[in-house]
Design a protein around this motif. Structure first.
Motif, mmCIF file in Angstrom:
data_model
loop_
_atom_site.group_PDB
_atom_site.id
_atom_site.type_symbol
_atom_site.label_atom_id
_atom_site.label_comp_id
_atom_site.label_asym_id
_atom_site.label_seq_id
_atom_site.Cartn_x
_atom_site.Cartn_y
_atom_site.Cartn_z
ATOM 1 N N ALA A 96 -0.085 11.847 -4.853
ATOM 2 C CA ALA A 96 0.750 11.526 -4.674
ATOM 3 C C ALA A 96 1.511 11.643 -2.503
ATOM 4 O O ALA A 96 1.709 10.123 -2.895
ATOM 5 N N MET A 97 0.872 12.631 -2.902
ATOM 6 C CA MET A 97 1.528 12.624 -0.944
ATOM 7 C C MET A 97 0.452 11.160 -0.463
ATOM 8 O O MET A 97 1.370 10.555 0.775
ATOM 9 N N GLU A 98 -0.406 11.474 -0.806
ATOM 10 C CA GLU A 98 -2.211 10.504 -0.149
ATOM 11 C C GLU A 98 -1.456 9.257 -0.201
ATOM 12 O O GLU A 98 -1.289 7.832 0.673
ATOM 13 N N GLU A 99 -1.065 8.807 -1.414
ATOM 14 C CA GLU A 99 -0.781 7.589 -1.559
ATOM 15 C C GLU A 99 0.570 7.161 -0.874
ATOM 16 O O GLU A 99 0.580 5.836 -0.441
ATOM 17 N N ASP A 100 1.421 7.929 -0.868
ATOM 18 C CA ASP A 100 2.641 7.445 -0.385
ATOM 19 C C ASP A 100 2.768 7.187 1.520
ATOM 20 O O ASP A 100 3.310 6.429 2.396
ATOM 21 N N HIS A 101 1.905 8.053 1.668
ATOM 22 C CA HIS A 101 1.100 8.406 3.232
ATOM 23 C C HIS A 101 0.354 6.664 3.504
ATOM 24 O O HIS A 101 0.842 6.752 4.176
#
Length: 241
Positions: A96-101
């Protein structure tokens, strides 16, 4: 520090202020990022969960890694997540963090070089090879020749778990050792312009610093920041200093 856009979000400095876009370079082969114990630079390599193991979405990555000259310093962050997450859910949280970044912020990849959870597990963050000096996206003005470690959680009023602090010590002892750096030492970095320090200003910092040392933010939270001295001491001992 990073925060998903959910009702669980806490008040943190937006990461849109923190990074530059990377330029493409040759990507490492999978053998160069293999997770295995080894001793280099006086400290053992800790166990590291690879991007393949947490199922990073490599199709999201916009550009191959950019490499800098060395890792001369480390900046420690917290992510702003609630502290009661289940460690079994961390791979999902990282995706989820990767997608947000990438999709939310428009960056090339996840910003941090490594992520540590409350159970003390170390995860490979930004792609490019865990032994390499990979340009991260974590501390505005000081991304070059440094690396970023983010601890999942919020530590403004909550003490970080001992396992997480220990993981920081183990990771920094090994990675800084590859580049001949003393975890208890000082380093002079030239700011690329951070708001806190104007572009071109030379700043003397601890080799293991908190995000707030280079940027005007509460990150990594005062409770984690106050544990960095202990992490430096343990890290140096692991190097045999």
């Amino acid at each position: 520090m990073w925060l998903r856009r959910t009702a669980l979000a806490a008040a943190v400095v937006p990461l849109a202020l923190l990074v530059f876009r990377d330029a493409p370079v040759q990507v490492l082969g999978p053998d160069q990022a293999a997770v295995r114990p080894e001793t280099v630079g006086g400290a053992p390599r800790p166990a590291i969960v690879s991007r393949a193991q947490w199922h990073a979405d490599e199709d999201l990555v916009k550009e191959h890694a950019t490499y800098t000259g060395a890792v001369n310093a480390v900046f420690v962050h917290h992510t702003g997540h609630p502290n009661d997450y289940d460690c079994a859910d961390v791979p999902r949280m990282l995706r989820a963090m990767e997608e947000d970044h990438v999709r939310g912020e428009g960056w090339d990849d996840i910003g941090y070089n490594f992520v540590v959870d409350r159970c003390g597990t170390i995860y490979e963050g930004r792609a490019g090879g865990v032994t390499k000096a990979v340009l991260g996206a974590h501390t505005l003005g000081f991304n070059t020749n440094t690396m970023g470690i983010a601890v999942l959680g919020s530590f403004g009023s909550t003490n970080p778990p001992a396992a997480a602090v220990d993981a920081i010590a183990k990771l920094t002892a090994w990675k800084l050792g590859l580049f001949g750096r003393n975890p208890k030492g000082k380093v002079t970095l030239v700011s690329g312009g951070s708001g806190k320090y104007a572009k071109g200003v030379s700043v003397k910092l601890n080799v293991i610093s908190g995000h707030r040392d280079g940027f005007a933010t509460e990150c990594p939270g005062i409770r984690l920041y106050n544990k960095l001295g202990a992490a430096r001491t343990t890290s140096a001992k692991l190097q045999g200093r």
